[in-house]
Design an enzyme around this catalytic site. Structure first.
Site, mmCIF file in Angstrom:
data_model
loop_
_atom_site.group_PDB
_atom_site.id
_atom_site.type_symbol
_atom_site.label_atom_id
_atom_site.label_comp_id
_atom_site.label_asym_id
_atom_site.label_seq_id
_atom_site.Cartn_x
_atom_site.Cartn_y
_atom_site.Cartn_z
ATOM 1 C CB CYS A 17 -1.011 -0.034 1.150
ATOM 2 S SG CYS A 17 -0.228 0.124 2.808
ATOM 3 C CG HIS B 168 -4.660 -0.007 3.806
ATOM 4 N ND1 HIS B 168 -4.095 -0.703 3.143
ATOM 5 C CD2 HIS B 168 -5.569 0.493 2.751
ATOM 6 C CE1 HIS B 168 -4.224 -0.989 1.880
ATOM 7 N NE2 HIS B 168 -5.306 -0.130 2.008
ATOM 8 C CG HIS C 174 -6.625 0.386 -1.804
ATOM 9 N ND1 HIS C 174 -7.024 -0.513 -0.691
ATOM 10 C CD2 HIS C 174 -7.520 -0.106 -2.548
ATOM 11 C CE1 HIS C 174 -8.051 -1.165 -0.726
ATOM 12 N NE2 HIS C 174 -8.261 -0.970 -1.643
#
Length: 340
Positions: A255, A303, A315
């Site tokens: 990520c 994240h 993402h």
């Protein structure tokens, strides 16, 4: 004649003994049966998804710690290499200075080792006396400078070696921590893979197909400036690329690797982890989000995605799920920042 002995009769077990043995066998069988039943509890697909989601979150948090440690390792290794290079250059200077000092010592030895004042005193020519006095004074100054150069180089070399030893100890500790973090990530991912194997192929496909893998459902929103537009364009070009923990592209990403690569394409250098990226740039409210902003999730800020407008982001979700478009409301929102 030899006596014939009658064989001894074995005592028959009592009814109580038989009853106790039967009860023990039954209890053992029941325990074994119950233990087997408890060892593999039946889970619904929804329960499996919840548990796998949790494992992926834990793995991602560990991944960010791994990424941070790896960045530290790279910086420490670079610093250690620089110290070693400087030590090599200092050693060359030291050898040169020692060579010069040795040449002076050899010249003095060949001249008989007499002190300058005595050599001048033996000279009968006043002009020669004055000339030799000037040369001797300069030679004495050069001697002192040569000795000082050797001394300075030795001192500097010792300091460099001490610093290098410290960097090496730090590097070793960081590498050990890196190995532990890597083992933790791999363990979480292996657990998630084992759980997913309990689902049917169709159920696994549904699980992995969350979001919009091809960007469908996304309405394009103009970016506020050229740099943000370049970051968004890079992220769109990465759609469909696989998630690989620790990867920063261009063929795979995790990520924070994706967001770092996207903004690097825009000429902006971001730090490596979610924990450090959230401190890069200006913090913005959720209601003020613009394309290119970094959006962070979960209380541990484990994240990150790249906002593209209309409540959506691009993402890298987790292993098995490629880079894709997804709504930012699918995870607990933790904050957002706008890189400079």
């Amino acid at each position: 004649m030899p006596a014939h002995r009658k064989p001894k009769k074995r005592p028959r077990p009592s009814l109580a003994t038989l009853a106790l043995a039967g009860a023990t066998t039954a209890a053992t069988a029941a325990t074994a049966s119950g233990g087997a039943a408890q060892a593999e509890p039946r889970q619904t697909p929804a329960q499996v998804k919840t548990e796998v989601d949790g494992l992926y979150r834990q793995a991602e948090a560990a991944t960010q710690q791994y990424n941070g440690t790896k960045a530290d390792v790279d910086a420490t290794r670079s610093s250690l290499n620089s110290l070693r290079d400087e030590a090599a250059r200092t050693t060359d200077r030291l050898n040169t200075a020692r060579g010069a000092l040795g040449a002076i010592a050899s010249a003095q030895y060949r001249s008989g080792g007499l002190a300058p004042a005595m050599r001048l005193a033996l000279s009968g020519d006043p002009e020669t006396f004055l000339e030799d006095a000037s040369i001797a004074e300069r030679a004495g100054s050069r001697n002192a400078q040569a000795v000082q150069r050797v001394s300075d180089a030795l001192t500097h070399l010792r300091r460099l070696r001490t610093q290098a030893d410290g960097r090496l100890a730090t590097l070793t500790a960081q590498q050990e921590r890196l190995a532990r973090q890597k083992a933790e990530v791999n363990g979480k991912l292996a657990d998630a893979k084992r759980l997913l194997a309990r689902l049917s192929a169709q159920q696994r496909a549904r699980y992995e197909a969350g979001g919009y893998a091809d960007g469908q459902g996304d309405t394009t929103t103009p970016a506020p400036n050229a740099r943000a537009a370049a970051a968004v364009a890079y992220a769109r070009g990465a759609l469909g690329r696989p998630y690989v923990w620790g990867a920063t592209g261009p063929d795979a990403f995790d990520c924070s690797g994706l967001t770092q690569a996207a903004w690097k394409a825009a000429g902006v250098s971001l730090p490596r982890t979610t924990y450090t990226q959230i401190g890069a740039g200006r913090r913005v409210q959720k209601s003020q989000l613009q394309p290119g902003d970094l959006v962070f999730f979960y209380s541990g800020v484990s994240h990150v995605g790249l906002y593209i407008g209309h409540g959506e982001m691009i993402h890298a979700p987790h292993p098995g799920a490629p880079v894709r478009v997804a709504p930012i409301d699918e995870m607990p929102f933790a904050g957002a920042t706008r890189p400079a």
